[in-house]
Write a protein that holds these residues in place. Sequence first.
Motif, mmCIF file in Angstrom:
data_model
loop_
_atom_site.group_PDB
_atom_site.id
_atom_site.type_symbol
_atom_site.label_atom_id
_atom_site.label_comp_id
_atom_site.label_asym_id
_atom_site.label_seq_id
_atom_site.Cartn_x
_atom_site.Cartn_y
_atom_site.Cartn_z
ATOM 1 N N UNK A 192 0.808 -1.209 0.000
ATOM 2 C CA UNK A 192 0.000 0.000 0.000
ATOM 3 C C UNK A 192 0.843 1.261 0.000
ATOM 4 N N UNK A 193 2.128 1.145 0.331
ATOM 5 C CA UNK A 193 2.970 2.331 0.428
ATOM 6 C C UNK A 193 3.474 2.795 -0.929
ATOM 7 N N UNK A 194 4.073 1.871 -1.708
ATOM 8 C CA UNK A 194 4.667 2.261 -2.980
ATOM 9 C C UNK A 194 4.095 1.511 -4.175
ATOM 10 N N UNK A 195 3.467 0.384 -3.951
ATOM 11 C CA UNK A 195 2.899 -0.380 -5.052
ATOM 12 C C UNK A 195 3.940 -1.000 -5.957
ATOM 13 N N UNK A 196 5.073 -1.433 -5.378
ATOM 14 C CA UNK A 196 6.163 -1.952 -6.199
ATOM 15 C C UNK A 196 6.694 -3.308 -5.751
ATOM 16 N N UNK A 197 6.513 -3.646 -4.470
ATOM 17 C CA UNK A 197 7.175 -4.816 -3.901
ATOM 18 C C UNK A 197 6.290 -6.057 -4.019
ATOM 19 N N UNK A 198 6.766 -7.039 -4.797
ATOM 20 C CA UNK A 198 6.049 -8.297 -4.953
ATOM 21 C C UNK A 198 6.481 -9.343 -3.921
ATOM 22 N N UNK A 199 7.538 -9.070 -3.172
ATOM 23 C CA UNK A 199 8.187 -10.115 -2.383
ATOM 24 C C UNK A 199 8.169 -9.860 -0.878
ATOM 25 N N UNK A 200 7.305 -8.979 -0.410
ATOM 26 C CA UNK A 200 7.304 -8.735 1.023
ATOM 27 C C UNK A 200 6.592 -9.872 1.755
ATOM 28 N N UNK A 201 6.899 -10.084 3.034
ATOM 29 C CA UNK A 201 6.398 -11.258 3.771
ATOM 30 C C UNK A 201 4.877 -11.370 3.815
ATOM 31 N N UNK A 202 4.164 -10.242 3.897
ATOM 32 C CA UNK A 202 2.699 -10.305 3.980
ATOM 33 C C UNK A 202 2.098 -10.961 2.747
ATOM 34 N N UNK A 203 2.573 -10.565 1.566
ATOM 35 C CA UNK A 203 2.052 -11.150 0.334
ATOM 36 C C UNK A 203 2.412 -12.629 0.244
ATOM 37 N N UNK A 204 3.651 -12.963 0.598
ATOM 38 C CA UNK A 204 4.078 -14.367 0.544
ATOM 39 C C UNK A 204 3.260 -15.210 1.519
ATOM 40 N N UNK A 205 3.059 -14.676 2.743
ATOM 41 C CA UNK A 205 2.313 -15.420 3.750
ATOM 42 C C UNK A 205 0.864 -15.662 3.345
ATOM 43 N N UNK A 206 0.199 -14.625 2.851
ATOM 44 C CA UNK A 206 -1.199 -14.792 2.453
ATOM 45 C C UNK A 206 -1.334 -15.685 1.225
#
Length: 241
Positions: A192-206
């Motif tokens: 939600x901050x920059x709209x660029x990161x595909x690999x942060x833990x929240x996305x991987x976890x969900x």
Amino acid sequence: MKVLRLSTQLHKWIALAVGIQVLFWVAGGLVMTAIPIETVRSEHHVREQVPAPLAFDDVVAPGVIARAQNLDVARAELKSTPRGTAWVLTPVEGEPVTVSATTGQAFPALDTATATQMAADAYRGDGTPVSASLLAVAPEETKREGPIWRVDFNDTERTTFYLSPQTGEVVTRRSDVWRFYDFFWRLHILDLEKGEDFNHPLLIGLTFLTFTIVITGFILLWIRVGRDIAVWRARRRDRTR
């Protein structure tokens, strides 16, 4: 039965935990497929420009400019801009420097009237410029740094052209369509901050939890289909007796 009970509980509680995000993923996918990317980028509002010929006879050599400005240049690009031929000098270290190719000096500062006219010349559509301002810091939506000119149009999409303060070129375009798309894009990738990161833990976890829902769903389907088949066979045997 233990496997069925465990799979049911896992499927139910994990689905409850990630169901809202799955809804965002589906909604984001719908938005991204329903709105053409050309519309998101406001390409339909770009007036076709006929490239101006480069005035090679009046061009100052980049080496001369580099020595005058004490630059160690790694790359020099000559290009045509709304303000005339320009050199873009990329030093070994630091940010690129843009200067007039005919004077070797920085272009004079743009005023509001000139920036507005340049944006209008680059625009195609029913709108007209309603405001123009020089921003000391480029907004995050431009994905750029440093000062930038912002010119807003009064069309339905509230199109915004961002111009280079040096050359007057339109460096990026934004609109309410882009901002709507960007909102769902950020929800889709959970950045939600920059709209660029595909690999942060929240996305991987969900994503992993969603995968777990699919696996437990298949387990439940396999068990229940097997049970239904067994019941059907038992009833069929009872009829044949």
